[in-house]
Design a protein around this motif. Structure first.
Motif, PDB file in Angstrom:
ATOM      1  N   THR A 213      -7.416  -3.193  -3.343  1.00 59.84           N
ATOM      2  CA  THR A 213      -6.713  -1.921  -3.247  1.00 59.84           C
ATOM      3  C   THR A 213      -5.840  -1.950  -2.008  1.00 59.84           C
ATOM      4  N   ALA A 214      -4.538  -1.738  -2.208  1.00 59.03           N
ATOM      5  CA  ALA A 214      -3.598  -1.670  -1.085  1.00 59.03           C
ATOM      6  C   ALA A 214      -3.520  -0.224  -0.617  1.00 59.03           C
ATOM      7  N   HIS A 215      -3.444  -0.036   0.682  1.00 55.82           N
ATOM      8  CA  HIS A 215      -3.333   1.305   1.260  1.00 55.82           C
ATOM      9  C   HIS A 215      -2.077   1.352   2.118  1.00 55.82           C
ATOM     10  N   ALA A 216      -1.229   2.349   1.884  1.00 55.47           N
ATOM     11  CA  ALA A 216      -0.030   2.526   2.698  1.00 55.47           C
ATOM     12  C   ALA A 216       0.132   3.998   3.026  1.00 55.47           C
ATOM     13  N   HIS A 217       0.648   4.242   4.200  1.00 54.50           N
ATOM     14  CA  HIS A 217       0.937   5.605   4.658  1.00 54.50           C
ATOM     15  C   HIS A 217       2.446   5.675   4.893  1.00 54.50           C
ATOM     16  N   THR A 218       3.105   6.616   4.218  1.00 54.67           N
ATOM     17  CA  THR A 218       4.557   6.730   4.304  1.00 54.67           C
ATOM     18  C   THR A 218       4.938   8.135   4.732  1.00 54.67           C
ATOM     19  N   VAL A 219       5.921   8.212   5.627  1.00 56.11           N
ATOM     20  CA  VAL A 219       6.462   9.499   6.075  1.00 56.11           C
ATOM     21  C   VAL A 219       7.983   9.445   5.954  1.00 56.11           C
ATOM     22  N   GLY A 220       8.598  10.574   5.703  1.00 51.14           N
ATOM     23  CA  GLY A 220      10.049  10.677   5.735  1.00 51.14           C
ATOM     24  C   GLY A 220      10.793  10.187   4.509  1.00 51.14           C
ATOM     25  N   GLY A 221      10.105   9.712   3.487  1.00 55.17           N
ATOM     26  CA  GLY A 221      10.784   9.234   2.285  1.00 55.17           C
ATOM     27  C   GLY A 221      11.683   8.048   2.569  1.00 55.17           C
ATOM     28  N   ARG A 222      12.872   8.056   1.974  1.00 54.94           N
ATOM     29  CA  ARG A 222      13.809   6.934   2.117  1.00 54.94           C
ATOM     30  C   ARG A 222      14.370   6.823   3.530  1.00 54.94           C
ATOM     31  N   ASP A 223      14.187   7.831   4.346  1.00 55.77           N
ATOM     32  CA  ASP A 223      14.630   7.817   5.742  1.00 55.77           C
ATOM     33  C   ASP A 223      13.423   7.863   6.662  1.00 55.77           C
ATOM     34  N   GLY A 224      12.397   7.105   6.348  1.00 56.06           N
ATOM     35  CA  GLY A 224      11.158   7.221   7.111  1.00 56.06           C
ATOM     36  C   GLY A 224      10.569   5.884   7.500  1.00 56.06           C
ATOM     37  N   ALA A 225       9.271   5.796   7.317  1.00 57.14           N
ATOM     38  CA  ALA A 225       8.530   4.588   7.689  1.00 57.14           C
ATOM     39  C   ALA A 225       7.287   4.473   6.821  1.00 57.14           C
ATOM     40  N   SER A 226       6.824   3.241   6.676  1.00 55.10           N
ATOM     41  CA  SER A 226       5.584   2.968   5.952  1.00 55.10           C
ATOM     42  C   SER A 226       4.757   1.965   6.737  1.00 55.10           C
ATOM     43  N   CYS A 227       3.452   2.152   6.666  1.00 53.88           N
ATOM     44  CA  CYS A 227       2.553   1.183   7.281  1.00 53.88           C
ATOM     45  C   CYS A 227       1.296   1.067   6.443  1.00 53.88           C
ATOM     46  N   SER A 228       0.678  -0.111   6.515  1.00 63.64           N
ATOM     47  CA  SER A 228      -0.578  -0.329   5.803  1.00 63.64           C
ATOM     48  C   SER A 228      -1.736  -0.073   6.752  1.00 63.64           C
ATOM     49  N   ASP A 229      -2.894   0.174   6.172  1.00 60.70           N
ATOM     50  CA  ASP A 229      -4.070   0.470   6.987  1.00 60.70           C
ATOM     51  C   ASP A 229      -4.549  -0.725   7.797  1.00 60.70           C
ATOM     52  N   ASP A 230      -4.173  -1.944   7.378  1.00 65.49           N
ATOM     53  CA  ASP A 230      -4.600  -3.132   8.113  1.00 65.49           C
ATOM     54  C   ASP A 230      -3.556  -3.603   9.129  1.00 65.49           C
ATOM     55  N   GLY A 231      -2.426  -2.906   9.228  1.00 65.85           N
ATOM     56  CA  GLY A 231      -1.390  -3.240  10.191  1.00 65.85           C
ATOM     57  C   GLY A 231      -0.471  -4.379   9.793  1.00 65.85           C
ATOM     58  N   ARG A 232      -0.679  -4.983   8.635  1.00 64.87           N
ATOM     59  CA  ARG A 232       0.167  -6.106   8.222  1.00 64.87           C
ATOM     60  C   ARG A 232       1.558  -5.651   7.787  1.00 64.87           C
TER      61      ARG A 232
END
Length: 139
Positions: A11-30
């Motif tokens: 299971t991949a986990h990502a946290h995204t803010v701001g939509g297409r003008d934002g940022a995304s990160c995974s829970d493992d930092g990769r």
């Protein structure tokens, strides 16, 4: 109709803010990326580029997974150049995919059989089948 998973392997986990003008990160930092809309100035990537990279990587993995059943070795220098189009549809927006698959050293018939078998098992192919246009060609 959806096809349920028999078993969850990852299971991949990502946290995204701001939509297409934002940022995304995974829970493992990769994964830790900035997002910028297609064609706009900025240093970020966009969902279409991520989809192009993800589908190509997954498809190469699928070719490796089925190669043993076909008694075919995937060339070490196999590569995929993928393109993902974004555009309006009658229902909003959609995407289309084109992948040029390079399998140096394989004869065209063997290469085509490998691509067809991979297309049957690739998770991205199965997720998009019947939903978007996907064009697979041998380079």
């Amino acid at each position: 109709m959806t096809t349920p998973l028999d078993k969850v392997l990852y299971t991949a986990h990502a946290h995204t803010v701001g939509g297409r003008d934002g940022a995304s990160c995974s829970d493992d930092g990769r994964l830790d990326i900035q997002l910028t809309p297609p064609g706009q100035p900025g240093n970020g990537t966009n969902p279409e580029q991520l989809f192009a990279a993800g589908y190509a990587a997954c498809f190469l993995g699928a070719m490796k997974a089925v190669s043993g059943k076909l008694n075919v070795a995937v060339p070490a220098d196999a590569a995929i150049d993928s393109e993902v189009d974004l555009g309006p549809t009658r229902h909003g927006y959609g995407i289309a995919v084109r992948m040029k698959i390079s399998l140096p050293g394989l004869d065209p018939d063997t290469a085509q059989k490998l691509v067809a078998a991979a297309h049957e098992v690739c998770p991205y192919s199965n997720a998009t089948r019947g939903n978007i246009a996907v064009e697979l060609t041998l380079a």
